[in-house]
Design an enzyme around this catalytic site. Structure first.
Site, PDB file in Angstrom:
ATOM      1  N   PHE A 131     -46.919 -33.533  20.397  1.00  0.00           N
ATOM      2  CA  PHE A 131     -48.310 -33.129  20.255  1.00  0.00           C
ATOM      3  C   PHE A 131     -49.014 -33.494  21.568  1.00  0.00           C
ATOM      4  CE2 PHE A 131     -52.716 -33.339  19.001  1.00  0.00           C
ATOM      5  CZ  PHE A 131     -52.836 -32.203  18.229  1.00  0.00           C
ATOM      6  N   ASP A 203     -44.835 -41.841  16.334  1.00  0.00           N
ATOM      7  CA  ASP A 203     -46.008 -41.100  15.881  1.00  0.00           C
ATOM      8  C   ASP A 203     -45.672 -40.544  14.487  1.00  0.00           C
ATOM      9  OD1 ASP A 203     -47.921 -39.154  15.280  1.00  0.00           O
ATOM     10  OD2 ASP A 203     -48.264 -38.656  17.394  1.00  0.00           O
ATOM     11  N   TYR A 228     -55.704 -38.210   7.955  1.00  0.00           N
ATOM     12  CA  TYR A 228     -56.384 -37.009   7.455  1.00  0.00           C
ATOM     13  C   TYR A 228     -55.441 -35.883   7.044  1.00  0.00           C
ATOM     14  CZ  TYR A 228     -56.182 -36.214  12.595  1.00  0.00           C
ATOM     15  OH  TYR A 228     -55.795 -36.128  13.909  1.00  0.00           O
ATOM     16  N   LYS A 229     -54.139 -36.046   7.299  1.00  0.00           N
ATOM     17  CA  LYS A 229     -53.221 -34.969   6.912  1.00  0.00           C
ATOM     18  C   LYS A 229     -52.687 -35.248   5.498  1.00  0.00           C
ATOM     19  CE  LYS A 229     -51.714 -34.412  11.724  1.00  0.00           C
ATOM     20  NZ  LYS A 229     -52.471 -33.250  12.191  1.00  0.00           N
ATOM     21  N   ARG A 377     -47.361 -22.035  10.670  1.00  0.00           N
ATOM     22  CA  ARG A 377     -46.979 -23.270   9.965  1.00  0.00           C
ATOM     23  C   ARG A 377     -47.464 -23.245   8.511  1.00  0.00           C
ATOM     24  NH1 ARG A 377     -48.978 -28.600  12.977  1.00  0.00           N
ATOM     25  NH2 ARG A 377     -50.944 -27.825  12.113  1.00  0.00           N
TER      26      ARG A 377
HETATM   27  C1  LIG Z   1     -48.455 -35.577  16.059  1.00  0.00           C
HETATM   28  C2  LIG Z   1     -49.919 -35.767  16.363  1.00  0.00           C
HETATM   29  N1  LIG Z   1     -50.298 -36.779  17.176  1.00  0.00           N
HETATM   30  C3  LIG Z   1     -51.600 -36.967  17.477  1.00  0.00           C
HETATM   31  C4  LIG Z   1     -52.594 -36.139  16.957  1.00  0.00           C
HETATM   32  C5  LIG Z   1     -54.043 -36.267  17.385  1.00  0.00           C
HETATM   33  O1  LIG Z   1     -54.701 -37.287  16.912  1.00  0.00           O
HETATM   34  P1  LIG Z   1     -56.267 -37.557  17.011  1.00  0.00           P
HETATM   35  O2  LIG Z   1     -56.964 -36.260  17.288  1.00  0.00           O
HETATM   36  O3  LIG Z   1     -56.597 -38.050  15.648  1.00  0.00           O
HETATM   37  O4  LIG Z   1     -56.487 -38.536  18.073  1.00  0.00           O
HETATM   38  C6  LIG Z   1     -52.237 -35.119  16.074  1.00  0.00           C
HETATM   39  C7  LIG Z   1     -53.286 -34.258  15.488  1.00  0.00           C
HETATM   40  O5  LIG Z   1     -53.073 -33.308  14.806  1.00  0.00           O
HETATM   41  C8  LIG Z   1     -50.870 -34.926  15.775  1.00  0.00           C
HETATM   42  O6  LIG Z   1     -50.485 -33.927  14.970  1.00  0.00           O
END
Ligand SMILES: Cc1ncc(COP(=O)(O)O)c(C=O)c1O
Length: 418
Positions: A131, A203, A228-229, A377
């Protein structure tokens, strides 16, 4: 948006729902009537308990309790009390998880903490397909550490494992890939990372709440993730960070603030880090958002994560089976591994024209999402969905693909958030 009606549901699918030992969880969530919600890997739906929880937090704790609520309502300790509850869902014993800040900020703290545990080492290893925020943050960390380089799977070597050696300080890795839905074997990779003397940062954004994550048993060092997911704690709800207790004495992080101080209310001039997991905190946390986390966790914490995982795999397996033929007909690639040991809780399909396909499905009440440049997705949550929804979604996907209705130009108009 119309409702997701239409398909006749076969008896076999209805039986699966009737026999589902987790079927009762659905009643704990508000999913808009008739909607098949497949975007819980982006934002989970509201748990019903949230409405009372927010009412109490605002009317009683804030409006009436005011400053007294820091003690009386346990506000100051929420980061740890909720952290321990969340920890139970990711295989972390108490005292190793706090809820705070955003994932991005926690990636920063975790990478720096990892570097602090391995001074003198010169590489951070990550995935080019990560990500993006994880990589942006890693690049920022490296920029502040002359002599430390970022090596990427997919750029510097095909396999992450081939980049890990005696120079590696930290390996930042996604448990479930946000695009493909592929799942890493955490214990196996930790063994490789530890054999090289490096630190693993996981992560868990796409595994917490749907995969039976076993941080302690798998020997993880540090982990971060969002709430939040699949934990359904609300839009932009605070993230979490985990550090194995064996590292708590030695690690440091650069966002030292008064909430991470050993004696925050002594208001000392000098910084002295807390001896426990609070050392990963910086400053005041958003209490109303933290209060929502209790409702999200309460909706699933009384069932076994292994049961949630089993249902999740059954759902993704069924969906893949039902869309396989139309994918083949239209030359689409199922990106998500068929092997249940290798996938999380989403099914991804590679299709450059995926955006209008998703819009056409949304119009039919089937809500998935699209990730540029070419990934459709569908996230499956075992807590608020049944097999009937899986069936309806697959039939709608097949219909949209086979009829070509997605080609209507109204589906091509892009919104900011895809
Ligand atoms: C794998 C992953 N890491 C990090 C994040 C981003 O995190 P944040 O925007 O809460 O800092 C996301 C957001 O969807 C994600 O899917």
């Amino acid at each position: 948006m119309t409702k997701a009606h239409g398909a006749d549901i076969p008896a076999e699918i209805r039986n699966r729902d009737a026999m589902d030992p987790l079927g009762h969880l659905k009643a704990r969530f508000h999913v808009p009537d008739g909607l098949v919600y497949l975007a819980g890997n982006s934002l989970g739906p509201a748990p019903l308990a949230i409405f009372d929880e927010m009412e109490t937090a605002v009317r009683s704790e804030w409006a009436e309790g005011l400053i007294r609520s820091w003690n009386d309502a346990g506000w100051f300790s929420l980061v740890e009390t909720l952290g321990d509850r969340l920890g139970r869902l990711i295989g972390a014993a108490a005292g190793q998880t706090v809820i705070c800040d955003s994932v991005s900020i926690n990636v920063y703290k975790a990478l720096q903490a990892g570097l602090s545990l391995r001074p003198g080492r010169t590489t951070i290893v990550a995935e080019a397909g990560s990500f993006p925020t994880d990589l942006y943050v890693a690049e920022g960390v490296v920029a502040g550490h002359p002599g430390v380089r970022l090596l990427l799977e997919g750029v510097d070597a095909d396999r992450l494992e081939d980049l890990i050696d005696e120079k590696t300080a930290v390996v930042l890795v996604n448990h479930v890939d946000y695009k493909t839905g592929a799942l890493r074997d955490m214990a196996a990779l930790n063994r490789i990372i530890h054999a090289a003397g490096a630190i693993a940062v996981w992560d868990l954004c796409h595994s917490a709440g749907v995969v039976d994550v076993q941080l302690d048993a798998a020997g993880a060092d540090l982990a971060i993730g969002c709430t939040y997911k699949y934990l359904n704690c609300g839009p932009g709800s605070p993230a979490f960070i985990y550090a194995a207790s064996r590292h708590l004495d030695m690690l440091s992080q650069p966002l030292a603030g008064w909430w991470g101080h050993a004696a925050p209310f002594a208001f000392e001039r000098g910084y002295r880090a807390d001896g426990g997991i609070r050392k990963l905190l910086s400053g005041t946390q958003p209490i109303l958002s933290l209060r929502a986390i209790g409702a999200g966790l309460a909706a699933i914490e009384d069932v076994a994560m292994a049961d949630l995982r089993a249902k999740s795999l059954a759902m993704t397996g069924l969906f893949m089976e039902l869309v396989e033929q139309s994918c083949r007909t239209h030359g689409l690639e199922l990106m998500t591994p068929r092997d249940p040991r290798l996938r999380g809780s989403q099914v991804s399909i590679a299709f450059a024209d995926g955006y209008p396909v998703i819009q056409a499905l949304i119009e039919r009440g089937i809500v998935g999402d699209f990730r540029a440049p070419d990934t459709v997705r569908f996230g499956f949550s075992p807590s608020y969905m049944g097999f009937e929804e899986v069936y309806r979604a697959a039939m709608a996907f097949n219909e949209v693909m086979n009829s070509g209705s997605w080609r209507d130009e109204r589906f091509a108009r892009r919104s900011i958030v895809t």
